[in-house]
Design a protein around this motif. Structure first.
Motif, PDB file in Angstrom:
ATOM      1  N   ALA A  82       0.895  -1.310  -0.159  1.00 14.86           N
ATOM      2  CA  ALA A  82      -0.201  -0.131   0.018  1.00 14.86           C
ATOM      3  C   ALA A  82       0.881   1.459   0.107  1.00 14.86           C
ATOM      4  O   ALA A  82       0.507   2.145  -0.378  1.00 14.86           O
ATOM      5  CB  ALA A  82      -0.808  -0.083   1.134  1.00 14.86           C
ATOM      6  N   GLY A  83       2.049   1.323   0.657  1.00 16.40           N
ATOM      7  CA  GLY A  83       2.982   2.521   0.809  1.00 16.40           C
ATOM      8  C   GLY A  83       3.541   2.612  -0.575  1.00 16.40           C
ATOM      9  O   GLY A  83       3.737   3.584  -1.015  1.00 16.40           O
ATOM     10  N   TYR A  84       3.999   1.435  -1.336  1.00 19.32           N
ATOM     11  CA  TYR A  84       4.534   1.698  -2.634  1.00 19.32           C
ATOM     12  C   TYR A  84       3.462   2.414  -3.591  1.00 19.32           C
ATOM     13  O   TYR A  84       3.986   3.409  -4.065  1.00 19.32           O
ATOM     14  CB  TYR A  84       4.976   0.334  -3.037  1.00 19.32           C
ATOM     15  N   GLU A  85       2.331   1.778  -3.365  1.00 20.95           N
ATOM     16  CA  GLU A  85       1.324   2.390  -4.429  1.00 20.95           C
ATOM     17  C   GLU A  85       0.950   3.992  -3.887  1.00 20.95           C
ATOM     18  O   GLU A  85       0.994   4.608  -5.044  1.00 20.95           O
ATOM     19  CB  GLU A  85       0.002   1.518  -4.215  1.00 20.95           C
ATOM     20  N   PHE A  92       6.114   9.902  -6.933  1.00 22.57           N
ATOM     21  CA  PHE A  92       7.628   9.324  -6.651  1.00 22.57           C
ATOM     22  C   PHE A  92       7.796   8.324  -7.292  1.00 22.57           C
ATOM     23  O   PHE A  92       7.073   7.072  -7.938  1.00 22.57           O
ATOM     24  CB  PHE A  92       7.735   9.093  -5.031  1.00 22.57           C
ATOM     25  N   PRO A  93       9.240   8.258  -8.306  1.00 25.79           N
ATOM     26  CA  PRO A  93       9.479   7.117  -8.953  1.00 25.79           C
ATOM     27  C   PRO A  93       9.683   5.801  -8.427  1.00 25.79           C
ATOM     28  O   PRO A  93       9.827   5.915  -7.236  1.00 25.79           O
ATOM     29  CB  PRO A  93      10.898   7.731  -9.391  1.00 25.79           C
ATOM     30  N   GLU A  94       9.483   4.821  -8.974  1.00 22.33           N
ATOM     31  CA  GLU A  94       9.776   3.453  -8.514  1.00 22.33           C
ATOM     32  C   GLU A  94      10.803   3.327  -7.625  1.00 22.33           C
ATOM     33  O   GLU A  94      10.948   2.537  -6.591  1.00 22.33           O
ATOM     34  CB  GLU A  94       9.528   2.329  -9.696  1.00 22.33           C
ATOM     35  N   ARG A  95      11.948   3.795  -8.138  1.00 24.35           N
ATOM     36  CA  ARG A  95      13.401   3.624  -7.729  1.00 24.35           C
ATOM     37  C   ARG A  95      13.441   4.103  -6.257  1.00 24.35           C
ATOM     38  O   ARG A  95      14.166   3.869  -5.267  1.00 24.35           O
ATOM     39  CB  ARG A  95      14.593   4.056  -8.478  1.00 24.35           C
ATOM     40  N   LEU A  96      12.568   5.109  -5.801  1.00 25.19           N
ATOM     41  CA  LEU A  96      12.541   5.463  -4.513  1.00 25.19           C
ATOM     42  C   LEU A  96      11.312   4.843  -3.820  1.00 25.19           C
ATOM     43  O   LEU A  96      11.112   4.674  -2.536  1.00 25.19           O
ATOM     44  CB  LEU A  96      12.136   7.053  -4.521  1.00 25.19           C
ATOM     45  N   ALA A  97      10.353   4.643  -4.306  1.00 29.63           N
ATOM     46  CA  ALA A  97       9.087   4.088  -3.797  1.00 29.63           C
ATOM     47  C   ALA A  97       9.152   2.724  -3.276  1.00 29.63           C
ATOM     48  O   ALA A  97       8.465   2.175  -2.235  1.00 29.63           O
ATOM     49  CB  ALA A  97       7.580   4.304  -4.777  1.00 29.63           C
TER      50      ALA A  97
END
Length: 175
Positions: A82-85, A92-97
């Motif tokens: 959920a936090g990633y999403e 925020f970019p995937e590399r940070l998320a």
């Protein structure tokens, strides 16, 4: 006034936007502060670390708990995806998320050194030592393994020695 380093401005803005509880913000600040210490220690040893990624990851790793508030005070892992999403949805970019998703999954395939550092900061801030996690970090450090282990152990002992103060800081903030 505490001596803990402030969170990055974009993280503070995000926490306000998602109406994060003060205790979660305090926790993220503490893990971020420990991550700064760890990154500086690794850099002093000549280890290349993506500083921006680690510090952002430490500052946001539990952001999904705003969507799963029961996990603020109890166990659970729903906050991780959920936090990633949430981070991706906020641009925020995937590399940070990714750290929201990987901070408790250090044994999975494809985990990078930076993921391990965020996981380590999330444990040692409260003096929790996880040997398997620490061993994974030692394996990626330059030099003799026993020397790397001893050096890492020393810095983690130093950080852990002040855990009571960090725990009190977090506890002083309402859930």
């Amino acid at each position: 006034m505490s001596s803990y380093r402030p969170l990055p401005e974009e993280v503070v803005a995000l926490l306000e936007t998602v109406d994060a509880p003060p205790r979660l913000a305090a926790h993220l600040r503490l893990v971020h502060d420990v991550a700064v210490e760890l990154v500086e220690w690794f850099e002093q040893r000549g280890v290349v670390v993506d500083r921006e990624a680690v510090l952002f990851g430490a500052a946001t790793h539990d952001i999904g708990k705003v969507l799963h508030p029961a996990e603020l005070s109890g166990p659970g892992s729903q906050h991780e995806p959920a936090g990633y999403e949430l981070l991706v949805e906020h641009g925020f970019p995937e590399r940070l998320a990714r750290f929201a998703r990987t901070h408790a999954s250090w044994t999975e395939q494809g985990i990078e050194f930076e993921d391990l550092v965020v996981s380590l900061a999330d444990k040692v801030w409260k003096a929790k030592r996880v040997q398997d996690l620490e061993n994974l970090i030692v394996e990626r450090l330059p030099g003799e393994a026993w020397e790397a282990f001893m050096a890492l152990d020393d810095v983690l002992d130093r950080i852990a020695a002040t855990a009571d103060t960090r725990l009190a800081f977090q506890a002083a903030h309402p859930s």
